[in-house]
Design an enzyme around this catalytic site. Sequence first.
Site, short mmCIF file in Angstrom:
data_model
loop_
_atom_site.label_atom_id
_atom_site.label_comp_id
_atom_site.label_asym_id
_atom_site.label_seq_id
_atom_site.Cartn_x
_atom_site.Cartn_y
_atom_site.Cartn_z
N HIS A 94 -3.17 -2.18 -3.69
CA HIS A 94 -2.33 -1.61 -4.75
C HIS A 94 -1.80 -0.24 -4.33
O HIS A 94 -0.63 0.08 -4.54
CB HIS A 94 -3.14 -1.42 -6.04
CG HIS A 94 -3.66 -2.70 -6.64
ND1 HIS A 94 -4.97 -3.04 -6.60
CD2 HIS A 94 -3.03 -3.69 -7.30
CE1 HIS A 94 -5.15 -4.21 -7.21
NE2 HIS A 94 -3.98 -4.63 -7.64
N LYS B 133 0.04 -11.04 -0.93
CA LYS B 133 -1.18 -11.85 -1.01
C LYS B 133 -0.99 -12.94 -2.07
O LYS B 133 -1.44 -14.06 -1.90
CB LYS B 133 -2.37 -10.98 -1.35
CG LYS B 133 -3.60 -11.81 -1.55
CD LYS B 133 -4.84 -10.99 -1.54
CE LYS B 133 -5.99 -11.85 -1.95
NZ LYS B 133 -5.83 -12.29 -3.35
#
Length: 285
Positions: free
Chosen positions: A33, A145
Amino acid sequence: MQVCTSSTELRAAMKHRRAVAFVPTMGNLHAGHVSLMTQARLRGETLVASIFVNPLQFGQNEDFNSYPRTFDADCEKLRVAQVDFLFAPTERELYPEPQTYRIDLPEIQNQLEGRFRPGHFGGVATVVLKLFNIVQPQIALFGKKDYQQLMVLRNMVRQLALPVEIVGGETVRDGDGLALSSRNGFLTPPERAEAPRLHRVLLGVRDAIERGETGFPALERDAASELDANGWQTDYVAIRRQTDLQTPSPTDRPLVVLAASRLGIPRLIDNLEVSTEGRGALADS
Ligand code: PAF
C-alpha cells in the site's frame, strides 16, 4: 493529514483541491500500500487514501468480521507517506440505506476469483464507483496483486466513461518472494515458511512459457499438483491473456499466470506476468 469520516466533511475539505490522486484500501496497510501512496504522491498535488472494509465484497462464509483492522497504525503509515486526506467512513455513512443499486459486471465476474467468491467483483466495483463519486480523483491506484480486480476496474472506468485514470502498481514481495497481503498475518509460522512456494510455482510456470512450452493445461495441472502435494488446497492455477483474462490459444500473448490456493485457513492469491517484447496490458499507463 486530515481524517474525514463523512462525505460532506471530505468534500468541504477538498473544495479547492485539484489534481487528486486516490488510493482506496481496506486498511491493515503494508509496504505494498505504501508503495502505491508513494507513486500517487508523485502523480497528484493532493493525495487521498481511504480505509473501508467493504461488506459488499465479502461472501457469507468469508472473513469480513476477522479482517484485520489496525486504524491507528495505518494512520501513522499514511502520515509518513504524506497523505493529505484520509477518508474513513463508517458502514452507516457509506451505506445509509441498503445498497440495492449495484454495478452489474459481465461474465468475467464468474471466472477465476469470481468462481470461488460469487458476488465479490460486483461488491468491489460498486464501492469503488461510490468512492470515486465522493473523492472525484483524476488518478486512482490499485495493486497488480489483485490482477483481476485491476482489470475489472479498468474496464468499468472505460465503459462508463469515468474521468479517472487507473494506474496499476507492482506487487511488493517479502525477501523470500511471498506477495505482501493483509491475510499473511493469519499464517502460522510453519505455514509462513511454506507460503513462498506459491511464488516459486508461478515462476516455474512463467519460465516454462518463456522457454516456449505451449501445453498450458498440463502446466496448470502440474503447478496445482505441486502445491497440493505440499499441503495446499488449490482453487486454480490459470494461464490467461493479460488483456481480458480469457483462456489463450498457444500463440496468444501477452499472458499472465494467476493462482489462488488455501494454506491452512488463509487463502492466498498471486500472479506473474509472462514477459514479452511489449508491455503488459495492465502495465502502468
Ligand atoms: O483492494 C482492496 O483493498 C479493495 O478491494 C478495494 C479496492 C479497496 C475496494 O474495497
